[in-house]
Enzyme design. Structure first.
Site, PDB file in Angstrom:
ATOM      1  N   ALA A  62       0.859  -1.170   0.000  1.00 11.03           N
ATOM      2  CA  ALA A  62       0.000   0.000   0.000  1.00 11.03           C
ATOM      3  C   ALA A  62       0.900   1.225   0.000  1.00 11.03           C
ATOM      4  CB  ALA A  62      -0.871  -0.008   1.258  1.00 11.03           C
ATOM      5  N   GLY A 101       0.474  -5.073   0.643  1.00 12.95           N
ATOM      6  CA  GLY A 101      -0.665  -5.033  -0.275  1.00 12.95           C
ATOM      7  C   GLY A 101      -0.333  -5.694  -1.606  1.00 12.95           C
ATOM      8  N   GLU A 104      -0.843  -9.175  -1.226  1.00 11.97           N
ATOM      9  CA  GLU A 104      -2.296  -9.410  -1.146  1.00 11.97           C
ATOM     10  C   GLU A 104      -2.937  -9.378  -2.537  1.00 11.97           C
ATOM     11  OE1 GLU A 104      -2.611  -6.347   1.961  1.00 11.97           O
ATOM     12  OE2 GLU A 104      -3.777  -7.807   3.103  1.00 11.97           O
ATOM     13  N   GLU A 124       3.939  -5.779   6.916  1.00 10.97           N
ATOM     14  CA  GLU A 124       3.148  -4.769   7.623  1.00 10.97           C
ATOM     15  C   GLU A 124       3.522  -4.681   9.094  1.00 10.97           C
ATOM     16  OE1 GLU A 124       1.964  -6.822   5.363  1.00 10.97           O
ATOM     17  OE2 GLU A 124       0.412  -5.868   4.135  1.00 10.97           O
TER      18      GLU A 124
HETATM   19  N1  3HC Z   1       4.618   3.441   0.120  1.00  8.39           N
HETATM   20  C1  3HC Z   1       5.132   4.661  -0.187  1.00  8.39           C
HETATM   21  N2  3HC Z   1       6.433   4.872  -0.476  1.00  8.39           N
HETATM   22  C2  3HC Z   1       7.240   3.803  -0.459  1.00  8.39           C
HETATM   23  C3  3HC Z   1       6.777   2.511  -0.164  1.00  8.39           C
HETATM   24  C4  3HC Z   1       5.400   2.338   0.127  1.00  8.39           C
HETATM   25  N3  3HC Z   1       4.877   1.143   0.401  1.00  8.39           N
HETATM   26  N4  3HC Z   1       7.820   1.645  -0.226  1.00  8.39           N
HETATM   27  C5  3HC Z   1       8.888   2.392  -0.568  1.00  8.39           C
HETATM   28  N5  3HC Z   1       8.543   3.689  -0.701  1.00  8.39           N
HETATM   29  C6  3HC Z   1       9.426   4.788  -1.105  1.00  8.39           C
HETATM   30  C7  3HC Z   1      10.507   5.037  -0.090  1.00  8.39           C
HETATM   31  O1  3HC Z   1      10.090   5.901   0.921  1.00  8.39           O
HETATM   32  C8  3HC Z   1      11.606   5.633  -0.944  1.00  8.39           C
HETATM   33  O2  3HC Z   1      11.291   6.986  -1.134  1.00  8.39           O
HETATM   34  P1  3HC Z   1      12.455   8.081  -1.280  1.00  8.39           P
HETATM   35  O3  3HC Z   1      13.268   7.639  -2.470  1.00  8.39           O
HETATM   36  O4  3HC Z   1      11.716   9.335  -1.449  1.00  8.39           O
HETATM   37  O5  3HC Z   1      13.240   8.000  -0.005  1.00  8.39           O
HETATM   38  C9  3HC Z   1      11.443   4.933  -2.273  1.00  8.39           C
HETATM   39  O6  3HC Z   1      10.116   4.388  -2.268  1.00  8.39           O
HETATM   40  C10 3HC Z   1      12.420   3.799  -2.502  1.00  8.39           C
HETATM   41  O7  3HC Z   1      12.384   2.933  -1.357  1.00  8.39           O
HETATM   42  P2  3HC Z   1      13.710   2.298  -0.743  1.00  8.39           P
HETATM   43  O8  3HC Z   1      14.755   3.343  -0.604  1.00  8.39           O
HETATM   44  O9  3HC Z   1      13.297   1.576   0.479  1.00  8.39           O
HETATM   45  O10 3HC Z   1      14.138   1.309  -1.905  1.00  8.39           O
HETATM   46  P3  3HC Z   1      14.794  -0.127  -1.815  1.00  8.39           P
HETATM   47  O11 3HC Z   1      15.027  -0.546  -3.202  1.00  8.39           O
HETATM   48  O12 3HC Z   1      15.920  -0.109  -0.849  1.00  8.39           O
HETATM   49  O13 3HC Z   1      13.687  -1.071  -1.169  1.00  8.39           O
HETATM   50  C11 3HC Z   1      11.497  -2.013  -0.868  1.00  8.39           C
HETATM   51  C12 3HC Z   1      12.505  -1.352  -1.851  1.00  8.39           C
HETATM   52  C13 3HC Z   1      12.034  -3.371  -0.434  1.00  8.39           C
HETATM   53  C14 3HC Z   1      10.202  -2.177  -1.613  1.00  8.39           C
HETATM   54  C15 3HC Z   1      11.337  -1.110   0.359  1.00  8.39           C
HETATM   55  O14 3HC Z   1      11.053   0.196  -0.052  1.00  8.39           O
HETATM   56  C16 3HC Z   1      10.242  -1.524   1.303  1.00  8.39           C
HETATM   57  O15 3HC Z   1      10.448  -2.403   2.104  1.00  8.39           O
HETATM   58  N6  3HC Z   1       9.076  -0.862   1.222  1.00  8.39           N
HETATM   59  C17 3HC Z   1       7.990  -1.033   2.155  1.00  8.39           C
HETATM   60  C18 3HC Z   1       7.246  -2.309   1.915  1.00  8.39           C
HETATM   61  C19 3HC Z   1       6.096  -2.392   2.868  1.00  8.39           C
HETATM   62  O16 3HC Z   1       6.226  -2.183   4.056  1.00  8.39           O
HETATM   63  N7  3HC Z   1       4.940  -2.735   2.339  1.00  8.39           N
HETATM   64  C20 3HC Z   1       3.779  -2.885   3.153  1.00  8.39           C
HETATM   65  C21 3HC Z   1       3.061  -1.589   3.205  1.00  8.39           C
HETATM   66  S1  3HC Z   1       1.688  -1.622   4.292  1.00  8.39           S
HETATM   67  C22 3HC Z   1       0.470  -2.394   3.430  1.00  8.39           C
HETATM   68  O17 3HC Z   1       0.683  -2.839   2.334  1.00  8.39           O
HETATM   69  C23 3HC Z   1      -0.871  -2.457   4.086  1.00  8.39           C
HETATM   70  C24 3HC Z   1      -1.828  -3.340   3.349  1.00  8.39           C
HETATM   71  O18 3HC Z   1      -1.818  -4.625   3.945  1.00  8.39           O
HETATM   72  C25 3HC Z   1      -3.212  -2.802   3.403  1.00  8.39           C
END
Ligand code: 3HC
Ligand code: NAI
Length: 678
Positions: A62, A101, A104, A124
């Site tokens: 998400a 997400g 999912e 998450e």
């Molecule tokens: N939402 C918004 N922005 C995000 C994001 C997300 N889910 N994931 C990454 N970004 C942004 C980062 O903030 C970063 O922004 P910046 O360049 O402005 O600093 C940019 O994308 C690149 O991210 P990384 O520097 O972390 O890039 P990497 O290549 O090192 O890693 C990744 C990529 C493994 C995808 C890592 O970004 C990550 O782990 N992201 C989060 C994944 C996550 O937690 N997903 C679950 C979200 S909650 C959810 O899905 C709820 C649902 O169940 C309803």
């Protein structure tokens, strides 16, 4: 152009998301997905659907930046329910990381194919949440409760191979032919009844063996202590076996909303962005040309040098390590090997990997062997004269254009740099002990450190798996500087009558892994002691004279039993009481609330001073330092975020109540009703 487009390949509709950098599932993407399905259903020539992403990854989750704001329709759950409901088979084509997400979405598709390098996961929990788009209900129905638990509750992603083994991925496809292979796979499914994960039955393993939930809790007790989301995750997975799909989704929604509106998730989402912000250095172009680091030199193979070297070896970068004497060199190299072999014994490395890492290591007794290194990190004794001598020598030997770094914990980097002819190539790289394990790297920016040198260090830190934050030059930098007032208050309070075990327990209860007196016992009370039992000037002298050298001898501040459990010692209480009497300190009972305030508020105050002086770029960098270097509990967001949640006016009032100083910045922010973060 729209972030989601569609392409027709004869009878297959490919829905393509292109939302850089990570294809987060923001409002436009969710709508695009829903529209794509509608297009497929309304077009009679289409018989199956493939969902894929452009760019570096499948949906990584998400869009976290939308959290805490009103959600635009369709929400993720609605969008992906439409995917699943399709009577034409839908295939997820996965590369990169299908996370949260994104996982999912994949679960709601009828089939999943993935390239070998892909990863899937539900992280998450690392944001203080559980999956909120039915992931906790679909995943157990596909892979079983036992396989789902670690994914939901611990949140580490798994490889495509593992995902295939547990039934999460139906087919591994070619690394470079994902789209074609997914289309071919989709064609094979035409005419078959689409399997829907909401109707799966693998979750019955949790019904047959309900003990698996308690076993999981117990096994992971230490990892999840203090966090709210893991328990919610366990309950949600359990519900997947006990409730109907619809009721399970409802239960997941309730658990999710409670977490989403709570402080822990706010703190952990703050941390997610804090860690990424810390990579950015104000005023420096992130695209600046970097200095290639192909070979690293380490000076000193003691406690720190060896561990620092391992970081580079593990990343495949050759290391030359230099010591004064053969014996110290052999010992240092022996410790590196032993550490790797222990990792191999625990199954986290193969024997070949151990040998591979060791083959990149060159032990030496000559500085001359550092001449062609691109970066040399000094980790010799903590003494300014020694460091200056070493840096002057390195400057004469190591090639021009190479970076010279010091691992000093407290000393002035500018003074060290001043003995070289290349102060712009000098900086601090402050690793934490054990340096091969601890995540934090404080990068100390000297007055003259050049931009490309700083950025090179920053990028390199990511390559070796560290979380970095930049500090200016001040005694103790960010981390140790803030530790000082906490330690000072701990020492003062036990003289005023606080129980030293209460001081430790307050920090344990707050979420730290241990308190200052436990830490002292673990490190050795005798570290730095003058070793004259007749000379008793401090409490430490008295403890050492009494043979209370710490855990290694079975007694320090505490008495330890065979299992290393601690009990407060009468002898120590006595010694403290005598010292207090000598100092004329009146003893009184000190409440745990007072202890907590006097330990933590002065740290916030020091953090404010660090910001005031420009020693940290932003408050969130301070949070990054304390969470990764000192065990500050992640679920409070770090000292500065935590102070915001306590209320800066309350922090100021607490400091004043205890007669402690208040920094100007803190006073001003409190008066203005503002925060450090946001
Ligand atoms: N939402 C918004 N922005 C995000 C994001 C997300 N889910 N994931 C990454 N970004 C942004 C980062 O903030 C970063 O922004 P910046 O360049 O402005 O600093 C940019 O994308 C690149 O991210 P990384 O520097 O972390 O890039 P990497 O290549 O090192 O890693 C990744 C990529 C493994 C995808 C890592 O970004 C990550 O782990 N992201 C989060 C994944 C996550 O937690 N997903 C679950 C979200 S909650 C959810 O899905 C709820 C649902 O169940 C309803
Ligand atoms: P240590 O005493 O374990 O190791 C220092 C090593 O350097 C010794 O093996 C010594 O033989 C070698 N050495 C001394 N002078 C040398 C020279 N001129 N050339 C080559 N080798 C030389 O010390 P430790 O703990 O590894 O500390 C090193 C540095 O790291 C210090 O500046 C310390 O402040 C810093 N540091 C230490 C931390 C810790 O927890 N121990 C944490 C973070 C930083």
């Amino acid at each position: 152009m729209s972030v989601v487009t569609t392409e027709k390949h004869d009878n297959i509709l490919v829905i393509i998301s292109n939302n850089p950098p990570v294809n987060a599932l923001g409002a436009a993407v969710r709508k695009g997905l829903a529209d794509g399905v509608a297009e497929a259903l309304s077009d009679d020539s289409i018989e199956a659907v493939v969902v894929r992403c452009d760019g570096r990854t499948f949906f990584a989750g998400a869009d976290i930046t939308e959290f805490g704001k009103p959600m635009q329709d369709p929400n993720l759950g609605q969008a992906i329910d439409q995917l699943e409901a399709s009577n034409k088979p839908v295939v997820a084509a996965i590369h990169g990381t299908a996370l949260g997400g994104g996982c999912e979405v994949a679960l709601a598709c009828h089939y999943r194919v993935a390239v070998p390098s892909a990863k899937m996961g539900l992280p998450e929990v690392k944001l203080g949440l559980i999956p909120g788009a039915a992931g906790t209900q679909r995943l157990p129905r596909v892979v079983g409760a036992e396989a789902a638990l670690p994914m939901v509750v611990i949140g580490n992603p798994i490889s495509a191979k593992k995902a295939h083994a547990i039934g999460l991925v139906d087919q591994i496809v070619g690394e470079d032919s994902l789209t074609e292979d997914a289309i071919a796979f989709a064609r094979e499914q035409i005419g078959k009844a689409p399997p829907r994960s909401s109707e799966g039955t693998a979750n019955e393993d949790g019904i047959k063996n309900p003990a698996l939930f308690d076993e999981f809790r117990q096994k992971n007790g230490r990892k999840i202590r203090g966090f709210d989301a893991p328990e919610a995750g366990i309950q949600a997975v359990k519900a997947a076996g006990e409730l109907s799909y619809a009721d399970g989704v409802k239960k997941e929604g309730e658990l999710f909303m409670k977490l989403m509106t709570g402080t822990q998730s706010a703190a952990m989402r703050h941390y997610f962005f804090a860690e990424r912000a810390a990579n950015k250095i104000d005023g420096i172009d992130p695209k600046i040309d970097l200095i290639p680091i192909k070979k690293v030199g380490i000076l000193g193979a003691g406690t720190m040098g060896g561990g620092i070297g391992m970081n580079f070896l593990s990343a495949g970068i050759p290391v030359t390590i230099v010591e004064l004497k053969e014996e110290a060199l052999e010992r240092g190299v022996g410790v590196i090997r032993k550490n790797y072999e222990n990792t191999a014994k625990r199954g986290r490395m193969t024997e070949e990997q151990v040998e591979g890492a060791m083959s990149l290591l060159t032990p030496s007794l000559s500085y001359d062997d550092l001449a062609d290194c691109d970066l040399v990190i000094e980790a010799v004794f903590e003494n300014m004269d020694v460091k200056k001598e070493v840096f002057a020598k390195l400057d004469g030997i190591v090639k021009q254009g190479a970076i010279l770094a010091s691992n000093t914990s407290y000393l002035n980097i500018d003074e060290i740099a001043s003995v070289t002819k290349r102060p712009e190539y000098v900086l601090g790289l402050h690793f934490f002990s054990p340096a091969n394990i601890m995540k934090l790297l404080e990068i100390v920016r000297g007055e003259k450190t050049a931009d490309d040198v700083l950025m090179t260090a920053m990028k390199l830190s990511k390559k070796i798996g560290k979380v970095a934050a930049v500090s200016g030059v001040c005694p103790g930098f960010i981390g140790n500087r803030m530790l000082s007032p906490r330690q000072e208050q701990a020492n003062i309070m036990i003289m005023e009558g606080a129980n030293y075990w209460d001081v430790d327990d307050v920090l344990l209860d707050f979420g730290f892994p241990m308190g200052p007196f436990q830490m002292s016992d673990l490190a050795g009370v005798d570290i730095g002691w003058h070793r004259d039992p007749e000379r008793i000037e401090t409490l430490r002298d008295a403890l050492c004279a009494a043979g209370r050298w710490g855990q290694k001898v079975g007694k320090g501040f505490y008495d330890y039993n065979e299992a290393r459990q601690r009990t407060p010692a009468d002898e120590v209480k006595q010694i403290i009481a005598e010292f207090a009497a000598k100092a004329g300190k009146e003893q009184r009972e000190i409440s745990k609330d007072e202890i907590r305030e006097r330990l933590l508020y002065p740290m916030v105050n020091e953090g404010a001073k660090i910001l005031e002086e420009g020693m940290a770029q932003r408050a969130s960098d301070i949070d990054v330092v304390w969470i990764n270097g000192y065990g500050w509990p992640l679920y409070t967001g770090g000292p500065m975020f935590w102070a915001d949640t306590v209320g800066l006016d309350n922090v100021v009032a607490g400091l004043k109540k205890h007669g402690l100083p208040v920094a100007k910045l803190l006073e001003e922010k409190a008066a203005a009703g503002s925060k450090f973060n946001g």
